[in-house]
Design a protein around this motif. Structure first.
Motif, mmCIF file in Angstrom:
data_model
loop_
_atom_site.group_PDB
_atom_site.id
_atom_site.type_symbol
_atom_site.label_atom_id
_atom_site.label_comp_id
_atom_site.label_asym_id
_atom_site.label_seq_id
_atom_site.Cartn_x
_atom_site.Cartn_y
_atom_site.Cartn_z
ATOM 1 N N ILE A 125 35.283 37.007 49.256
ATOM 2 C CA ILE A 125 36.607 37.613 49.158
ATOM 3 C C ILE A 125 37.688 36.544 49.271
ATOM 4 O O ILE A 125 38.750 36.643 48.657
ATOM 5 N N GLY A 126 37.417 35.498 50.040
ATOM 6 C CA GLY A 126 38.377 34.406 50.144
ATOM 7 C C GLY A 126 38.615 33.691 48.832
ATOM 8 O O GLY A 126 39.673 33.066 48.629
ATOM 9 N N LEU A 127 37.663 33.764 47.921
ATOM 10 C CA LEU A 127 37.817 33.135 46.606
ATOM 11 C C LEU A 127 38.569 34.011 45.619
ATOM 12 O O LEU A 127 38.849 33.576 44.500
ATOM 13 N N THR A 128 38.876 35.237 46.016
ATOM 14 C CA THR A 128 39.608 36.152 45.142
ATOM 15 C C THR A 128 41.103 36.103 45.475
ATOM 16 O O THR A 128 41.547 35.285 46.278
ATOM 17 N N GLN A 129 41.843 37.022 44.889
ATOM 18 C CA GLN A 129 43.280 37.110 45.140
ATOM 19 C C GLN A 129 43.614 38.076 46.266
ATOM 20 O O GLN A 129 44.792 38.375 46.497
ATOM 21 N N ALA A 130 42.596 38.561 46.964
ATOM 22 C CA ALA A 130 42.841 39.509 48.049
ATOM 23 C C ALA A 130 43.667 38.869 49.156
ATOM 24 O O ALA A 130 43.404 37.735 49.563
#
Length: 231
Positions: free
Chosen positions: A164-169
């Motif tokens: 999730i850290g690699l996403t835009q979240a």
């Protein structure tokens, strides 16, 4: 010439790699359970409690560090430490220690992934596990709060935090999902250890039912992964 028959396509849902996290989780629970039973039989409940109490704050700190490290560097299943925390510290104190360790470690994993990117995460956890992080980051979990929460409740939660850290979240979207997943998934496993040591039948029943529910959830999510996987 003999016509070569095309190789049958592999079914994503039957790939052993997708079942690895679930089996590692159950393996960790089984090892911790056997260990606790063996220690109880050797030393007795009262003696074991006295030894743990004599360590003071060092026992909770040691379990916090072990659980924290197993999440940030997920080379070994950390579920065993949840069982041990319940067995050695009791349900309430053990649950607090594990929940705090998961909150800080998953938050750190999220920020490390967000700040330094995929290459840093790969160096930290190794090439063996980076593909799992990549797969999770491509599931678009950030678009669905409840799906994000559900994946954080599985045995893959340490990889999910990195993914999730690699996403835009945003952090404000990730953190509530993390807290909700911790509150739901940790009590049954900690209760298992506490029930074994304290002989609490209600705790054991709660632990077994909770672990069964989490196993069903893991299976449903793995099936959803197989359905959503690109051909």
């Amino acid at each position: 010439m003999i016509d070569q028959q095309p190789e049958p396509e592999k079914q994503p849902g039957k790939q052993p790699g997708k079942r690895l996290g679930k089996w590692l989780k159950f393996l960790g629970i089984a090892i911790a359970t056997i260990l606790i039973i063996g220690v109880i039989q050797r030393y007795g409940i009262s003696q074991l409690r006295a030894n743990v109490d004599s360590l003071g704050v060092w026992a909770p700190l040691a379990l916090f560090f072990l659980r924290f490290t197993s999440v940030v560097i997920p080379a070994l299943p950390g579920t065993a430490y949840s069982v041990l925390a319940g067995g050695l510290l009791g349900f309430h104190q053990g649950l607090v220690v594990i929940c705090l360790a998961d909150t800080f470690s998953c938050s750190l994993s999220f920020f490390l992934s967000r700040r330094f990117g995929r290459s840093f995460v790969q160096r930290l956890i190794g090439e063996r596990f980076i593909t799992r992080v990549d797969n999770l980051s491509q599931k678009h979990l950030e678009r669905n709060f409840f799906l994000m929460t559900a994946f954080l409740m599985t045995g893959f939660f340490d990889f999910v935090a990195y993914g999730i850290g690699l996403t835009q979240a945003s952090w404000l979207r990730f953190f509530p999902a993390l807290i909700l997943s911790i509150v739901i998934s940790n009590p049954p496993i900690v209760a298992l250890g506490a029930g074994l040591l304290e002989g609490g039948k209600l705790l054991l029943v709660f632990a077994i039912l909770g672990a069964f529910a989490l196993a069903i959830l893991t299976g449903v999510l793995q099936r959803k992964q197989s359905i959503d996987a690109p051909d």
